[in-house]
Design a protein around this motif. Sequence first.
Motif, PDB file in Angstrom:
ATOM      1  N   ARG A  18       0.957  -1.187  -0.029  1.00 28.73           N
ATOM      2  CA  ARG A  18       0.231  -0.087  -0.142  1.00 28.73           C
ATOM      3  C   ARG A  18       0.680   1.445   0.017  1.00 28.73           C
ATOM      4  O   ARG A  18       0.684   2.133  -0.646  1.00 28.73           O
ATOM      5  N   ALA A  55      -6.104   2.664  -8.358  1.00 26.08           N
ATOM      6  CA  ALA A  55      -6.845   1.353  -8.133  1.00 26.08           C
ATOM      7  C   ALA A  55      -6.272   0.382  -7.324  1.00 26.08           C
ATOM      8  O   ALA A  55      -6.915  -0.157  -6.464  1.00 26.08           O
ATOM      9  N   VAL A  56      -5.023   0.442  -7.387  1.00 25.27           N
ATOM     10  CA  VAL A  56      -4.262  -0.676  -6.664  1.00 25.27           C
ATOM     11  C   VAL A  56      -4.367  -0.212  -5.225  1.00 25.27           C
ATOM     12  O   VAL A  56      -4.705  -0.872  -4.293  1.00 25.27           O
ATOM     13  N   ASP A  58      -6.484   1.761  -3.834  1.00 31.28           N
ATOM     14  CA  ASP A  58      -8.129   1.626  -3.341  1.00 31.28           C
ATOM     15  C   ASP A  58      -8.259   0.141  -2.965  1.00 31.28           C
ATOM     16  O   ASP A  58      -8.810  -0.121  -1.657  1.00 31.28           O
ATOM     17  N   VAL A  59      -7.771  -0.813  -3.503  1.00 30.62           N
ATOM     18  CA  VAL A  59      -7.974  -2.336  -3.158  1.00 30.62           C
ATOM     19  C   VAL A  59      -7.093  -2.476  -1.953  1.00 30.62           C
ATOM     20  O   VAL A  59      -7.591  -3.221  -1.053  1.00 30.62           O
ATOM     21  N   MET A  60      -5.620  -1.795  -1.743  1.00 34.68           N
ATOM     22  CA  MET A  60      -5.185  -2.235  -0.555  1.00 34.68           C
ATOM     23  C   MET A  60      -5.735  -1.638   0.684  1.00 34.68           C
ATOM     24  O   MET A  60      -5.793  -2.178   1.724  1.00 34.68           O
ATOM     25  N   ASN A  61      -6.328  -0.503   0.506  1.00 31.40           N
ATOM     26  CA  ASN A  61      -7.130   0.081   1.595  1.00 31.40           C
ATOM     27  C   ASN A  61      -8.403  -0.714   1.758  1.00 31.40           C
ATOM     28  O   ASN A  61      -8.601  -0.746   3.140  1.00 31.40           O
ATOM     29  N   GLU A  62      -9.046  -1.237   0.995  1.00 34.47           N
ATOM     30  CA  GLU A  62     -10.209  -1.868   1.058  1.00 34.47           C
ATOM     31  C   GLU A  62      -9.969  -3.327   2.063  1.00 34.47           C
ATOM     32  O   GLU A  62     -10.590  -3.864   3.032  1.00 34.47           O
ATOM     33  N   ILE A  63      -8.716  -3.865   1.667  1.00 31.57           N
ATOM     34  CA  ILE A  63      -7.997  -5.195   2.228  1.00 31.57           C
ATOM     35  C   ILE A  63      -7.797  -4.678   3.812  1.00 31.57           C
ATOM     36  O   ILE A  63      -8.181  -5.551   4.870  1.00 31.57           O
ATOM     37  N   PRO A  66     -11.662  -2.645   5.653  1.00 32.48           N
ATOM     38  CA  PRO A  66     -12.835  -2.764   4.889  1.00 32.48           C
ATOM     39  C   PRO A  66     -13.784  -1.770   5.422  1.00 32.48           C
ATOM     40  O   PRO A  66     -14.312  -1.715   6.474  1.00 32.48           O
TER      41      PRO A  66
END
Length: 73
Positions: A18, A55-56, A58-63, A66
Motif C-alpha cells: 500500500r 486502483a491498486v 483503493d484495493v489495498m485500503n479496502e483489504i 474494509p
Amino acid sequence: MTDVVDSNELLRRIQRARACAGEELRTWRSRSEELGRTDPDAARDAHVRALSYEAVLDVMNEILTPGRRPVEP
C-alpha cells in the motif's frame, strides 16, 4: 511462492504494498502535471499510470480497512 507466512507477516506485506502504491501514485500524478505543459502524450500516459496505482491503492485500503469507502455501483 511456496513460503508459509503468518497473518502478521501478511499484514506487513500488504501495508508495504500500500505504501509503495501510494508513493507511485504521487510520483505519476506529479509527472502528469509537469508533462501536461510540454508533452500532452506523455502526460496522458502518466495520468493512466496514476489511475492504475490509484486502483491498486483503493484495493489495498479496502483489504486493510474494509467498509471505510462506500461501494459505488
